[in-house]
Design a protein around this motif. Structure first.
Motif, PDB file in Angstrom:
ATOM      1  N   UNK A 239      14.046  50.524  37.115  1.00  0.00           N
ATOM      2  CA  UNK A 239      13.764  49.163  37.599  1.00  0.00           C
ATOM      3  C   UNK A 239      13.738  48.144  36.470  1.00  0.00           C
ATOM      4  N   UNK A 240      13.922  48.589  35.235  1.00  0.00           N
ATOM      5  CA  UNK A 240      13.852  47.670  34.099  1.00  0.00           C
ATOM      6  C   UNK A 240      15.226  47.096  33.772  1.00  0.00           C
ATOM      7  N   UNK A 241      15.260  45.815  33.455  1.00  0.00           N
ATOM      8  CA  UNK A 241      16.513  45.197  33.037  1.00  0.00           C
ATOM      9  C   UNK A 241      16.915  45.776  31.685  1.00  0.00           C
ATOM     10  N   UNK A 242      18.120  46.280  31.604  1.00  0.00           N
ATOM     11  CA  UNK A 242      18.540  46.968  30.388  1.00  0.00           C
ATOM     12  C   UNK A 242      19.565  46.142  29.625  1.00  0.00           C
ATOM     13  N   UNK A 243      19.645  46.346  28.326  1.00  0.00           N
ATOM     14  CA  UNK A 243      20.667  45.630  27.550  1.00  0.00           C
ATOM     15  C   UNK A 243      22.046  46.209  27.861  1.00  0.00           C
ATOM     16  N   UNK A 244      23.053  45.396  27.664  1.00  0.00           N
ATOM     17  CA  UNK A 244      24.416  45.910  27.797  1.00  0.00           C
ATOM     18  C   UNK A 244      25.038  45.908  26.408  1.00  0.00           C
ATOM     19  N   UNK A 245      26.137  46.593  26.285  1.00  0.00           N
ATOM     20  CA  UNK A 245      26.790  46.684  24.990  1.00  0.00           C
ATOM     21  C   UNK A 245      28.122  45.946  25.119  1.00  0.00           C
ATOM     22  N   UNK A 246      28.356  45.014  24.215  1.00  0.00           N
ATOM     23  CA  UNK A 246      29.566  44.186  24.329  1.00  0.00           C
ATOM     24  C   UNK A 246      30.762  44.932  23.741  1.00  0.00           C
ATOM     25  N   UNK A 247      31.944  44.409  24.032  1.00  0.00           N
ATOM     26  CA  UNK A 247      33.174  45.017  23.517  1.00  0.00           C
ATOM     27  C   UNK A 247      33.177  44.945  21.990  1.00  0.00           C
ATOM     28  N   UNK A 248      32.644  43.839  21.468  1.00  0.00           N
ATOM     29  CA  UNK A 248      32.579  43.681  20.007  1.00  0.00           C
ATOM     30  C   UNK A 248      31.710  44.754  19.376  1.00  0.00           C
ATOM     31  N   UNK A 249      30.578  45.029  20.021  1.00  0.00           N
ATOM     32  CA  UNK A 249      29.651  46.038  19.501  1.00  0.00           C
ATOM     33  C   UNK A 249      30.293  47.417  19.546  1.00  0.00           C
ATOM     34  N   UNK A 250      30.946  47.670  20.657  1.00  0.00           N
ATOM     35  CA  UNK A 250      31.615  48.958  20.841  1.00  0.00           C
ATOM     36  C   UNK A 250      32.634  49.195  19.723  1.00  0.00           C
ATOM     37  N   UNK A 251      33.403  48.145  19.457  1.00  0.00           N
ATOM     38  CA  UNK A 251      34.439  48.220  18.428  1.00  0.00           C
ATOM     39  C   UNK A 251      33.812  48.429  17.042  1.00  0.00           C
ATOM     40  N   UNK A 252      32.708  47.731  16.806  1.00  0.00           N
ATOM     41  CA  UNK A 252      31.999  47.837  15.525  1.00  0.00           C
ATOM     42  C   UNK A 252      31.566  49.291  15.277  1.00  0.00           C
ATOM     43  N   UNK A 253      31.000  49.912  16.277  1.00  0.00           N
ATOM     44  CA  UNK A 253      30.541  51.291  16.131  1.00  0.00           C
ATOM     45  C   UNK A 253      31.733  52.226  15.931  1.00  0.00           C
ATOM     46  N   UNK A 254      32.765  52.000  16.702  1.00  0.00           N
ATOM     47  CA  UNK A 254      33.947  52.851  16.605  1.00  0.00           C
ATOM     48  C   UNK A 254      34.564  52.776  15.200  1.00  0.00           C
ATOM     49  N   UNK A 255      34.654  51.551  14.674  1.00  0.00           N
ATOM     50  CA  UNK A 255      35.220  51.376  13.331  1.00  0.00           C
ATOM     51  C   UNK A 255      34.376  52.090  12.274  1.00  0.00           C
ATOM     52  N   UNK A 256      33.081  52.101  12.487  1.00  0.00           N
ATOM     53  CA  UNK A 256      32.183  52.705  11.505  1.00  0.00           C
ATOM     54  C   UNK A 256      32.122  54.222  11.593  1.00  0.00           C
ATOM     55  N   UNK A 257      32.134  54.745  12.820  1.00  0.00           N
ATOM     56  CA  UNK A 257      31.835  56.169  12.996  1.00  0.00           C
ATOM     57  C   UNK A 257      32.985  56.966  13.599  1.00  0.00           C
ATOM     58  N   UNK A 258      34.042  56.292  13.971  1.00  0.00           N
ATOM     59  CA  UNK A 258      35.152  56.992  14.644  1.00  0.00           C
ATOM     60  C   UNK A 258      34.918  57.037  16.151  1.00  0.00           C
ATOM     61  N   UNK A 259      35.915  57.505  16.829  1.00  0.00           N
ATOM     62  CA  UNK A 259      35.878  57.585  18.298  1.00  0.00           C
ATOM     63  C   UNK A 259      34.681  58.433  18.749  1.00  0.00           C
ATOM     64  N   UNK A 260      33.926  57.930  19.696  1.00  0.00           N
ATOM     65  CA  UNK A 260      32.754  58.668  20.174  1.00  0.00           C
ATOM     66  C   UNK A 260      33.117  59.975  20.863  1.00  0.00           C
ATOM     67  N   UNK A 261      32.148  60.901  20.862  1.00  0.00           N
ATOM     68  CA  UNK A 261      32.386  62.185  21.538  1.00  0.00           C
ATOM     69  C   UNK A 261      31.433  62.299  22.726  1.00  0.00           C
ATOM     70  N   UNK A 262      32.001  62.113  23.890  1.00  0.00           N
ATOM     71  CA  UNK A 262      31.178  62.102  25.098  1.00  0.00           C
ATOM     72  C   UNK A 262      31.023  63.538  25.607  1.00  0.00           C
ATOM     73  N   UNK A 263      29.785  63.998  25.637  1.00  0.00           N
ATOM     74  CA  UNK A 263      29.515  65.379  26.024  1.00  0.00           C
ATOM     75  C   UNK A 263      29.109  65.436  27.498  1.00  0.00           C
TER      76      UNK A 263
END
Lengths: 534, 534
Positions: free
Chosen positions: A11-35
């Motif tokens: 029931x809590x309003x949650x933050x969202x992750x922007x495309x810019x943020x997603x790209x920033x993480x990807x550039x830093x750590x590589x493609x995520x591994x979704x388990x």
């Protein structure tokens, strides 16, 4: 409804992750591994039969047992996401009175089982995980003991049920015009008893104090009887029993009543965010502010990487672009560090503190004071939202964890660098980057806490993910201990930090704590393995 | 030179007692009873042969043994004045290093004697009196370990030898521009180790905190080894070992090094005295000041009898006459109550606090703010002089003692009245008056300390004097305990308060403390009988 395998409630309003943020993480750590994630049904199906006796206060329902099996540490997340729990409590009890707690403790002795006291289940250090024992394990959830029992407005002392979570503490006090002022990051879910048991600290500890200063007394149910701690403003009569209960992590007894020091709701409160051109200026400003006793209610200084990362992950992209433009215009650019602070008090106190901090910020080349309260409001609105981001990142295939210590001022820089370096290099042998950033908060004239966040990519498997986390955690913990820092400034010891505790307490200090636990719980039935390894 | 049978040293300027004061006491209590005093030579002649082994660190000289046999409690005074000591330590050692302390402790085990750690010998509760034992007693005076060992100006942490007395603490810090800010009434003679061991509190605890807040760590030599307590600004890692040492009164070990949190010498400091027309106004003003967090450095509210008595005993007769005339003109007369307060800080902080308190004093009908700093200077100059008055009164045939507690605000009035009533009536069966007055000091949002002074006439004999004191002390202590007060807010437990300790700690709390002491001193060689009766 509380999530069974993540932080928070639906029931809590949650933050969202922007495309810019997603790209920033990807550039830093590589493609995520979704388990792949286990479902609640799959996990429930794996729960073994309970070894506990039948009793009207004990619930053996499998879903209840799953929901109370783990906290919020990274290994806990791996367990919850993968569905590999190893162990579950054999049952959960929800006592409603101190007498029911005692009844369950008597039963534990009679039927030979152990008890894990459970507050909000928000531990990030393995406080409430069932140990590997031959004996049955009962998790004793205090969530039904969540009321303001009484309020002495003259002495400003409130008595609460031990399982009262943060929002219910504040809401029940607000009705009478009071606040406790204890706002840990886990505020929404953690409980007043848990705060005491784990020596918690809140974001505004600069004004209200840590839980050590707020805890005034109460009742602890132990295997040797009830320990009643009367309220007194101060005493010189021997060692302080309160201080033995604080941080005892369920090893001495179960809190059945918690008395705390409350304050009238402040007349005025505002939060500000300002920026310094570099770490050194921000550091000196913050240290001077706290050592010269400017009456602020919070301070938090982010290093350059945290500042940069927060601006990337914050959302509010238009506002941030405007802000960055303004900061560049004021020559605050690459390497800038963000300071968040709060002013709280009567109007007169607010004005006085504002004048003092404004002058100091300017002296240390800080900028943004005039628009600082606008960004401060954004911080305030999202102050308990950060833990939700962990889920967003997890869904992208990344893991995030935090660790923290506190050291004297003369050691802050070296310790911070050693922690960050240890984390950054810990997965180098696998060619994995780790994104690491830090803030100082919880300031004292003597020193500061150091709070470090690290992001890394999930492994190919859950086993690899948790193995990588162990490398990271162990490297950083060794750095903390080597620099004379406490193994935890606000998260407590639990099971994950227990191996490092003796570094700060020494052999004799450990003996003192262990002797106390044994005195109150001679058979070792309370939360075995937490705080002390044995 | 320190007096062997009174408070203080012969080089200190002492207060005198005016004819008016003498008359005031005589009218209240009757003609004083001057008892014959023993000489040092007479007492030295009574000292029995030492039972200790010969050792280069142990001094068996009788005068040394006499000078370390008693503290400053009223029974101690009776012993010193009458020359009836009952017991003396068998020797005094003056170690200069932690290693010498350890050497003496090893010897104690080998040769089967007990050790009393000794700081400034200023206890008013029988902390350092030799117990009645078959074993020899060595008093271990730490007075030679009185140096500032190191100062970390960045972290504002200073390391001292445990035997450093107040003035040497401050003088050694002042050279670098720092202060500890711990000013108990015993400041001139008491030591930093003694403050820690007995959980002391100073006059400006409102700003600097009690010794609990100032004590950052150090070394404790115990029979199980050295306990090293590292400095850290704060920690959530288990129960706090510092808090076990604080108030341990020598039962756990001997402090060989004390680390404390220091502050830069404040830019500005002033003390003020103002007057309220009645207790209720003064009480409300003081309570509001502390609960609304006005940043004062001290507060002390005298009740009407204390105000009246202080004006009678203060000397400065012309000034006082002028003051009383002014107060009458402002309708502050019979029943008036005096508030002493201090403001300390940067110039900006001083101004802000001054504005806030001035407004509050006026709101509660307090007067004298404009001339208040002149009387405040007199208070400041004489702030450590009060204990010398005891000798003046003694020489007139009167005994004076104090006792104190702290309670939550909702209990302050009832407890104060009960303590005063108990004292006033305690000698009624003998037709003896007792002059009783009280102040509140050491304020907390939760409550206040209550500090009561009582004057009574010496008995016909020393035995009668001490018997009367026992009646008084016991009546007041029972009143304190019955009202839920601590048996001591700042004087500690020692031997005189030990019978009342279990009232606040409870059976389990006592067990916890006793278990800790045994863990560190299994053979009970350290200060037996202090803190815990057994």
């Amino acid at each position: 409804m509380r999530y069974w395998n993540s932080w928070g409630t639906d029931t809590t309003e949650k933050p969202t992750i922007t495309e810019g943020a997603r790209q920033f993480v990807r550039e830093n750590l590589g493609e995520g591994r979704i388990l792949p994630q286990a479902t609640l049904e799959e996990v429930c199906a794996k729960v073994p039969a309970s070894r506990l006796p039948d009793h009207e206060l004990i619930c053996k329902d499998v879903e209840h047992r799953v929901r109370h099996a783990r906290g919020q540490s990274l290994p806990d997340w791996v367990a919850m996401k993968s569905g590999v729990f190893d162990r579950f409590p054999d049952g959960v009890a929800y006592p409603e009175t101190p007498d029911q707690i005692r009844e369950l403790m008597d039963l534990a002795r009679e039927k030979d089982f152990v008890i894990i006291p459970y507050g909000g289940g928000t531990s990030v250090a393995g406080h409430i995980n069932p140990p590997a024992l031959d004996k049955p394990v009962l998790t004793l959830s205090l969530e039904h003991m969540n009321r303001l029992v009484s309020l002495d407005t003259e002495s400003q002392v409130a008595t609460f049920g031990p399982g009262t979570p943060g929002p219910m503490v504040e809401a029940q006090l607000a009705r009478s015009g009071y606040t406790l002022g204890h706002f840990p990051q886990s505020f929404e879910l953690s409980t007043i008893g848990g705060w005491v048991a784990s020596r918690s600290s809140g974001q505004q500890s600069l004004r209200y104090g840590r839980i050590e200063q707020l805890f005034a007394g109460g009742r602890l149910e132990t295997f040797e009887g009830t320990l009643d701690i009367p309220t007194m403003p101060a005493s010189s009569a021997g060692p302080d029993i309160r201080e033995m209960v604080l941080g005892s992590e369920g090893r001495m007894g179960v809190l059945s009543e918690v008395k705390v020091r409350v304050s009238p709701t402040p007349e005025k409160e505002k939060f500000f965010v300002v920026y310094f051109p570099n770490w050194r200026d921000g550091f000196n400003c913050t240290k001077t502010a706290v050592q010269s006793r400017i009456p602020l209610s919070m301070l938090r200084l982010s290093n350059a990487t945290e500042t940069f990362t927060q601006l990337k992950l914050a959302g509010h992209e238009d506002l941030i672009a405007m802000l960055e433009k303004y900061l560049r215009f004021r020559n605050v650019d690459e390497g800038k560090c963000m300071l968040t602070f709060g002013i709280t008090g009567t109007r007169a106190q607010y004005r006085a503190a504002h004048r003092q901090i404004r002058r100091l910020v300017r002296h240390y080349n800080g900028v943004g004071m005039t628009i600082g309260d606008r960004i401060g409001r954004i911080w305030e609105k999202g102050r308990f939202r950060f833990p939700y981001l962990r889920e967003n990142l997890w869904q992208e295939g990344y893991a995030v964890d935090t660790l923290e210590t506190s050291v004297d001022w003369s050691r802050v820089d070296n310790t911070l660098n050693a922690m960050e370096d240890a984390l950054r290099g810990a997965l180098a042998d696998q060619g994995e980057n780790v994104h690491v950033f830090t803030h100082l908060s919880h300031f004292y004239a003597q020193g500061s806490s150091i709070y470090t966040t690290y992001l890394f990519r999930c492994g190919e498997t859950y086993e690899e993910t948790v193995a990588n986390w162990r490398k990271l955690k162990s490297a950083a913990s060794q750095a903390v201990v080597a620099h004379g820092g406490t193994i935890s400034h606000q998260h407590g010891v639990g099971r994950d930090h227990a191996p490092y505790l003796s570094a700060e307490k020494g052999e004799l200090g450990m003996a003192a704590i262990s002797t106390l636990c044994q005195r109150f719980d001679p058979e070792g039935r309370l939360n075995p393995g937490a705080l002390l390894e044995a």
